[in-house]
Design a protein around this motif. Sequence first.
Motif, PDB file in Angstrom:
ATOM      1  N   ASN A 225      -3.540   2.601 -48.660  1.00  0.00           N
ATOM      2  CA  ASN A 225      -2.477   1.610 -48.503  1.00  0.00           C
ATOM      3  C   ASN A 225      -3.055   0.207 -48.331  1.00  0.00           C
ATOM      4  O   ASN A 225      -2.402  -0.788 -48.653  1.00  0.00           O
ATOM      5  CB  ASN A 225      -1.602   1.963 -47.296  1.00  0.00           C
ATOM      6  N   ALA A 226      -4.299   0.135 -47.841  1.00  0.00           N
ATOM      7  CA  ALA A 226      -4.980  -1.154 -47.655  1.00  0.00           C
ATOM      8  C   ALA A 226      -5.889  -1.487 -48.830  1.00  0.00           C
ATOM      9  O   ALA A 226      -6.635  -2.469 -48.777  1.00  0.00           O
ATOM     10  CB  ALA A 226      -5.784  -1.133 -46.357  1.00  0.00           C
ATOM     11  N   GLY A 227      -5.843  -0.675 -49.884  1.00  0.00           N
ATOM     12  CA  GLY A 227      -6.651  -0.950 -51.073  1.00  0.00           C
ATOM     13  C   GLY A 227      -8.091  -0.528 -50.950  1.00  0.00           C
ATOM     14  O   GLY A 227      -8.943  -0.943 -51.748  1.00  0.00           O
ATOM     15  N   ILE A 228      -8.414   0.303 -49.956  1.00  0.00           N
ATOM     16  CA  ILE A 228      -9.786   0.770 -49.755  1.00  0.00           C
ATOM     17  C   ILE A 228     -10.054   1.955 -50.679  1.00  0.00           C
ATOM     18  O   ILE A 228      -9.235   2.871 -50.802  1.00  0.00           O
ATOM     19  CB  ILE A 228     -10.004   1.180 -48.283  1.00  0.00           C
ATOM     20  N   ILE A 229     -11.205   1.943 -51.339  1.00  0.00           N
ATOM     21  CA  ILE A 229     -11.610   3.026 -52.233  1.00  0.00           C
ATOM     22  C   ILE A 229     -12.201   4.148 -51.391  1.00  0.00           C
ATOM     23  O   ILE A 229     -13.194   3.950 -50.679  1.00  0.00           O
ATOM     24  CB  ILE A 229     -12.639   2.543 -53.265  1.00  0.00           C
ATOM     25  N   VAL A 230     -11.613   5.334 -51.448  1.00  0.00           N
ATOM     26  CA  VAL A 230     -12.101   6.481 -50.681  1.00  0.00           C
ATOM     27  C   VAL A 230     -12.986   7.337 -51.574  1.00  0.00           C
ATOM     28  O   VAL A 230     -12.551   7.816 -52.622  1.00  0.00           O
ATOM     29  CB  VAL A 230     -10.928   7.323 -50.131  1.00  0.00           C
ATOM     30  N   LEU A 231     -14.236   7.528 -51.163  1.00  0.00           N
ATOM     31  CA  LEU A 231     -15.148   8.440 -51.852  1.00  0.00           C
ATOM     32  C   LEU A 231     -15.344   9.658 -50.960  1.00  0.00           C
ATOM     33  O   LEU A 231     -16.141   9.647 -50.022  1.00  0.00           O
ATOM     34  CB  LEU A 231     -16.494   7.764 -52.142  1.00  0.00           C
ATOM     35  N   ASP A 232     -14.592  10.677 -51.239  1.00  0.00           N
ATOM     36  CA  ASP A 232     -14.591  11.908 -50.459  1.00  0.00           C
ATOM     37  C   ASP A 232     -15.270  12.994 -51.282  1.00  0.00           C
ATOM     38  O   ASP A 232     -14.633  13.701 -52.062  1.00  0.00           O
ATOM     39  CB  ASP A 232     -13.144  12.278 -50.119  1.00  0.00           C
TER      40      ASP A 232
END
Length: 366
Positions: A225-232
């Motif tokens: 929602n904050a535009g952060i790229i999640v690398l999971d």
Amino acid sequence: MSFRTKRVIISTLLVMIYEFFLMKYLFLLFGGLDDIYLLLLTILFGILNMVPMFFEEKKSRPITRLLDTISGFWIWMSLFYLFVILIIYIGGVYIDWPFYIIVILVLLVPLLTVYSYFHAHKIIIHERTIQMDNINEDINIAHLSDVHFGSTRHDKIIRDLSDKLKELSDYCDLAIISGDIVDGSSAIEEDDFLPLKDVNMPIVFTPGNHDSYLDIEDVFGACRNAGIIVLDDEGMEFGNLNIFGMTFIFGMTRKFEEFEVVSTGVLGDFVKEDKVNIIIFHVPKNWEDFSKLGFDIQLSGHTHGGQFHPLTWICDLIWYNRGLFKANIGGKDRYLHVTTGVGSMDYPFRWGTDSEIVVLKLRKND
């Protein structure tokens, strides 16, 4: 009941026993206090330490965050009062302490606590240079970790972090958060990280252990929602960088799916010889193994640098605790960077370490 909740309940019972005897010997320096009053104080501190936690896990509120902070002040002070008591009582075998020295030593603890509190809330920018062969242009990475958004570090730490990253956005190409954006002490709402949306550079995040203490899907939702790229347990390319984010969760499962460790085969296949290969892994472990697979840089946190003296010196001796490490592995220079983190473990105090963002300047070897 979450992992953190169980840990706090068990530790609170042990801390209450410790605090009873701590206060007993502390008050003896000034004439003593009846055990019934000591017991009542001990119970009060135990309630103060546990009760806010149960409310915060459902919904974070200013009053419960305030109570949690007050509890943190006392627990921090009680640790350093132990050192004071040891100095006074053990030293008293050889030295007849003047009363004014005892008063000074006792008063030093709240003064150190106030300093440590304000120092923990000041984000410091550090810079370190990494020399590479396989890089064709200068790249600056803002590396941070262990934000520990939660009960004692809530919306203000996100606003402060956003302000600092906005200052760096003209200088850095991207920011990487190597785990523990939350500490698991309070529920996560979808708008909690929104100030980070105003940062004018990509922000990449890979989870650490605290991110799964409650519901990791809430953390992911707030990040996206904050535009952060999640690398999971997945990777991405960014210019000359080949970045893999390997999630770290110990002894736990996610709420909606079982956690599976990424195989060495997957990691090895991900590496590209013509790029700078970076692995984000929350804990500063397995550096040699990752390097042998072809990763040039490992970005970690988790340690908080020990957070305060004298723990900092002990941690420096036993593992990669803080700073930039370099070794020739597999015929190439490999790097491990361990940041001391932006936030703090449970209680917002630092003495001897900084709440930091580190600008890693990737430069071609001369």
